[in-house]
Design an enzyme around this catalytic site. Structure first.
Site, PDB file in Angstrom:
ATOM      1  N   ASP A   1       0.815  -1.216   0.000  1.00 54.63           N
ATOM      2  CA  ASP A   1       0.000   0.000   0.000  1.00 54.63           C
ATOM      3  C   ASP A   1       0.849   1.267   0.000  1.00 54.63           C
ATOM      4  OD1 ASP A   1      -2.369  -1.241  -0.176  1.00 54.63           O
ATOM      5  OD2 ASP A   1      -3.091  -0.784   1.823  1.00 54.63           O
TER       6      ASP A   1
ATOM      7  N   ASP B   1      -6.772  36.087 -33.750  1.00 61.36           N
ATOM      8  CA  ASP B   1      -6.646  34.647 -33.474  1.00 61.36           C
ATOM      9  C   ASP B   1      -7.833  34.189 -32.673  1.00 61.36           C
ATOM     10  OD1 ASP B   1      -4.203  34.544 -34.624  1.00 61.36           O
ATOM     11  OD2 ASP B   1      -3.105  34.823 -32.743  1.00 61.36           O
TER      12      ASP B   1
ATOM     13  N   GLY C   1      -6.710  21.266 -33.541  1.00 57.05           N
ATOM     14  CA  GLY C   1      -7.957  20.673 -34.018  1.00 57.05           C
ATOM     15  C   GLY C   1      -8.299  21.195 -35.407  1.00 57.05           C
ATOM     16  N   MET C   2      -8.146  22.526 -35.624  1.00 56.56           N
ATOM     17  CA  MET C   2      -8.457  23.126 -36.909  1.00 56.56           C
ATOM     18  C   MET C   2      -7.548  22.590 -38.003  1.00 56.56           C
ATOM     19  SD  MET C   2     -10.954  25.176 -36.926  1.00 56.56           S
ATOM     20  CE  MET C   2     -10.642  26.167 -38.386  1.00 56.56           C
TER      21      MET C   2
END
Lengths: 472, 508
Positions: free
Chosen positions: B36, B294, B429-430
């Protein structure tokens, strides 16, 4: 490190036992490699958030690959028995059956199920009959076991599930033997018959211990070269293909932590255990094969040359560690075999820490270690069972070994104090068995030395301010 | 019983250990079975800690189960006291000791007789609280213990410092970017002319705790850790507390204005308006970023947010209020504190999701189909599977979330870091999207004769299937090396034997 012993006493291995205050992984970690090995299984760990958090953190990214394991997380109602264990487990197992449809569900008992005395062994057969999926129970808890011993508890439980009668029809036979099938795949029956002729007549041999499939193939082929046929492995790639184990079969272990499995196979399944050193390192592999051959009355061929060749191919690594010292803090039970191999490579080893030492199951390995020390003319290591990490750090401070093999809890702090370390858990996940993989062991062992060789002129050895060594 | 694959917050003892090991010269002893103590691994690995983690286990084994711990816990405490002379030893119960129900307080009392340092039993119940709640409680417990001790010895310092001063409460080990946040907060306080009276628990000595009442106010940056302590100090000494997390431009300003009010009330004529104005418009880049073209392109883009209360709430407000991004849903796994969270994000997102089930979070992401995710490591992996970029904003985290470089999330530098994080998530992503529309980077095939995978050698079926088992990223290398070996030795067919011979010969 010199061993000062009176001349009159024969030098032997020195066994000690400390407080057991050491760092290791919880044995439930075995699910991480066993669920990958047994492809149609599902592992259900019946425990608390503590267990779950361990698996999640220790197993890192594997958790994201939709693993075939899960926690049955106990809540307060389960602890105080306000909820019915049987009903709860039934609900979860039906959910698993619906979502994954495994061929076997393995219940991993934990510390909590032990303490509240949940009768998993009693519940399993009832539930098995009701939901129609085999349920195997293994008590892999931190109260009793360390790290790799978890696999031992699972395999000991699986040993009870191996069929005890060889299938009679050929079709059935084909279904059963995975390795057999692998080796014969796509061949005409007459080819297979020729193939069979390559084997010497000997009683069936079943090997036990979970290894990656490529290593299984390698070791099987290695024995085939001596005319020895491996009738089956425990475990197999699929639960439905567990090997037949009849009374009188011979069995042999490939890993040093499988003592419960060995005794189960001997006592319950009436098998004969071939006690051999483990096939780790070329020396171990050769000794392992020789022992099996000797039991079957076979004279091994080409082994000495083969070992010699492997050693020659390892020389570029061996020359890096020859004459250096290694200290095992101990956490996975592979320590004796690894130390024996490294001493054969020319290292010295003042201390081998080990969680648990089964002197009977490991007797051949211990004998080989002793013999290796004599032949290499190095002092016998002290074998420290249930080590105390605090004391070990003091000893490491005194001895200044060239390499410490240790768990991750101590690795970075030791490196910061100028001590080379290798993370011990890597040895359980890397392929280290057989002739071909000796190189991989040395790749691991020499890595810190090679890396630190690159850095050696930079004066960055000790990166902590105080010289006092504090430990957990 | 609950079927669980993954969890966001750890068990209670992790919280206690995080607080205990954040202090200097405090040692924690866990009452737990072998194995543990993986907290030590986490700390040593994630934090890349140079020192040994001051956590030991008093091992619960079969023997303890049968006979009770008896002298074992007491012995372990006194031994550690003698070996390392810690100021404080915190006996930490685990799930195991919760059900064994041994009288741990009694062990603590007995050990205290023989130890030079102090001994405390962490007051946490595994089955009632999680890591975050336990950490909060343990910190309060330790502070209260030393305040009361000082009061008894009559050396409690309650006189305020001459200049305005602050206690920063809640910086801890294994906390998300805590070290960097701490540096940033200290810098911010120094810019405002406020002395830092104490930072707890990280790096603090328990001997400093008796000076806590000297501060003019307490700053609790994180909702999850330190609030109990600050409330205790408030009720005990009337020290005002600021629990506004200075994350994002607007919230940082709100935090500073609250501090200003508190200091004014205590007679310090401070005015931070000029500082806030200057930082917002010219020093921090975040306000300018949200005005730039932007950020214009991000307008109305869909995002989802999930994490602990602090970071998820702050991030939701930043995305909506400061960048014009559309937060479809925001959620937290801090179920015990859900009301606060709901109140915080009210009006900043369409929906609120309160759950600690990672499956439910994954499904909600899949349904929302956002352009970017801001979440924990788990959401990052969901994003990978769904091909949606993800910025990690909260624990649970991996080693890459303990960067060596300076990356605070709080204060004005924090706003810059967050702007980068958001912008990088969305542009990636773009870019992906555009690449898909225009059919990839370059449609011409790259021809590299030197590493051609074609060969005249025949792999038999066994060898081929063996080769297929080798992980993809090294398979090509193994294949090439094996074929070179076979060619050199004149083998026309590659069998398993040839493969292994090659491996032994060249390490293929």
């Amino acid at each position: 490190m010199t061993v000062a012993q009176p001349e009159t006493q024969p030098q032997g291995l020195n066994f000690e036992c400390e407080t057991g205050n050491y760092h290791t992984f919880c044995p439930i970690s075995c699910v991480a490699w066993l669920y990958q090995k047994i492809e149609d299984s599902f592992f259900l760990v019946i425990g608390t958030k503590t267990c779950g958090y361990f698996l999640q953190n220790a197993m890192g990214v594997m958790i994201f690959a939709e693993p075939r394991y899960a926690m049955a997380e106990l809540e307060e109602g389960d602890i105080s028995a306000q909820l019915n264990d049987y009903e709860e487990l039934k609900r979860l197992c039906l959910q698993i059956k619906r979502d994954r449809n495994p061929s076997v569900i393995v219940w991993i008992g934990t510390c909590t199920t032990e303490i509240i005395k949940m009768d998993l062994e009693g519940l399993a057969p009832k539930l098995e009959a009701e939901i129609n999926i085999p349920i195997v129970v293994a008590r892999a808890n931190g109260l009793d076991y360390a790290f790799t011993q978890g696999e031992d508890t699972v395999l000991a439980a699986m040993a009870g599930r191996c069929p005890d009668k060889a299938p009679t029809s050929d079709a059935e036979k084909g279904e059963r033997h995975a390795i057999h099938k692998l080796l014969q795949f796509g061949r005409k029956p007459e080819d297979v018959a020729t193939e069979e002729r390559g084997y010497v007549q000997h009683p069936p041999l079943v090997l036990f211990g979970s290894l990656p499939d490529p290593v299984v193939t390698q070791l099987t082929l290695e024995l085939k070269k001596q005319g020895i046929k491996v009738s089956g492995w425990l475990p197999t790639k699929r639960y439905t293909e567990l090997p037949v184990i009849e009374e009188g079969y011979y069995v042999s272990g490939v890993n040093p932590f499988l003592s419960r499995t060995a005794s189960t196979l001997m006592r319950r399944r009436k098998c004969k255990l071939i006690g051999a050193p483990f096939p780790i390192g070329p020396d171990g592999t050769r000794a392992w094969i020789e022992k099996i051959c000797s039991v079957f009355g076979i004279t091994p061929t080409g082994l000495a040359e083969r070992e010699q060749m492997i050693w020659e191919s390892l020389e570029d690594y061996v020359k890096l560690i020859r004459g250096k010292s290694v200290f095992f803090m101990g956490d996975n039970l592979l320590e004796i075999s690894l130390a024996r191999f490294l001493i054969r490579c020319g290292m010295t080893c003042p201390e081998i820490g080990i969680p648990y030492m089964d002197k009977r199951y490991q007797s051949a390995e211990l004998a080989l270690l002793e013999k290796t020390c004599h032949e290499m003319d190095v002092p016998m290591p002290t074998i420290v069972e249930k080590p105390d990490n605090y004391n070990q750090i003091q000893r490491i401070d005194d001895l200044c070994p060239d390499l410490v093999i240790t768990g991750m809890a101590h690795a970075n702090p030791l490196e910061a104090r100028g001590i080379n370390t290798k993370w011990s858990v890597e040895f359980t996940f890397a392929q280290i068995h057989g002739f071909s993989n000796a190189r991989d062991i040395l790749e691991l062992v020499t890595r810190p030395l090679r890396r630190n060789h690159v850095l050696k002129d930079l004066g960055w050895d000790t990166l902590v301010r105080e010289t006092v060594t504090a430990v957990n | 019983m609950k079927l669980a694959y993954w969890m966001y917050a750890g068990p209670a003892h992790i919280g206690t250990l995080r607080v205990a090991t954040s202090f200097k010269n405090v040692h924690a002893i866990m009452h737990a079975p072998l194995g543990d103590d993986y907290f030590n691994v986490m700390r040593s690995m994630l934090e890349r800690e140079r020192n040994f983690t001051p956590v030991t286990t008093s091992v619960v084994d079969r023997h303890v189960l049968a006979n009770g711990s008896q002298e074992k816990v007491v012995d372990n405490i006194t031994r550690k006291d003698a070996e390392e002379h810690p100021d404080l030893i915190v006996l930490t119960p685990t799930c195991t000791s919760s059900i064994l129900q041994e009288d741990l307080q009694n062990f603590v009392d007995r050990a205290q007789i023989d130890t030079k340092g102090d001994v405390l039993l962490a007051d946490v119940n595994h089955y009632r609280v999680n890591e975050l709640q336990a950490g909060d409680r343990t910190l309060q417990q330790i502070v209260q213990f030393y305040i009361e001790k000082a009061r008894k010895h009559g050396d409690l310092s309650t006189e305020k410092t001459s200049e305005p001063s602050v206690n920063i409460i809640g910086i801890s080990t294994l906390g998300f970017h805590n070290q960097h946040d701490c540096t940033e907060l200290k810098r911010l306080m120094s810019d405002l002319g406020i002395t830092v009276n104490a930072v707890i628990p990280e790096g603090a000595s328990v001997h400093e705790l008796k000076h806590l009442p000297r501060a003019w106010f307490n700053l609790v940056p994180y909702r999850e850790l330190g609030l109990m302590t600050a409330k205790y100090l408030q009720s005990e000494f009337g020290i005002p507390l600021v629990d506004i997390c200075p994350m994002g431009v607007v919230e940082t300003a709100r935090c500073l204005r609250t501090i200003q009010t508190i200091l004014n009330q205590q007679g310090a004529p401070v005015d931070y308006e000029h500082f806030i104005h200057d930082q917002t418009l010219y020093v921090s880049q975040a306000a300018w970023f949200s005005r730039s073209i932007d950020c214009q392109n991000l307008t109305g883009k869909k995002a989802v947010v999930f994490g602990d209360s602090t970071h998820a709430a702050a991030m939701t407000k930043i995305l909506t209020r400061e960048m014009g991004i559309h937060v479809v849903w925001a959620g937290t796994y801090c179920k015990y504190d859900s009301e606060w969270f709901q109140a915080q994000v009210e009006g900043f997102c369409d929906q609120v999701l309160i759950t600690d089930d990672n499956g439910a979070v994954g499904d909600a992401i899949a349904r929302a189909e956002p352009s970017a995710i801001f979440g924990t490591q788990m959401e990052r992996h969901v994003g990978k599977r769904l091909n949606i970029p993800c910025g990690v904003i909260a624990a649970p985290i991996h080693i890459q979330n303990f960067p060596i470089g300076y990356k605070p999330f709080l204060g004005y530098e924090g706003t810059n870091q967050i702007a980068d994080l958001v912008y990088n998530s969305f542009t990636l992503g773009m870019e992906d999207h555009l690449l898909e529309i225009f059919g990839g980077h370059d449609t011409k095939e790259v021809i590299q004769k030197t590493i051609s995978a074609d060969s005249d050698l025949n792999w038999n079926r066994d060898a081929q299937s063996e080769l297929n088992k080798i992980p993809g990223f090294v398979r090509g290398k193994v294949k090439r090396n094996t074929e070179k070996f076979a060619r050199d030795r004149g083998f026309s067919e590659i069998t398993l034997d040839v493969m292994y011979a090659a491996k032994e010969a060249v390490g293929a």
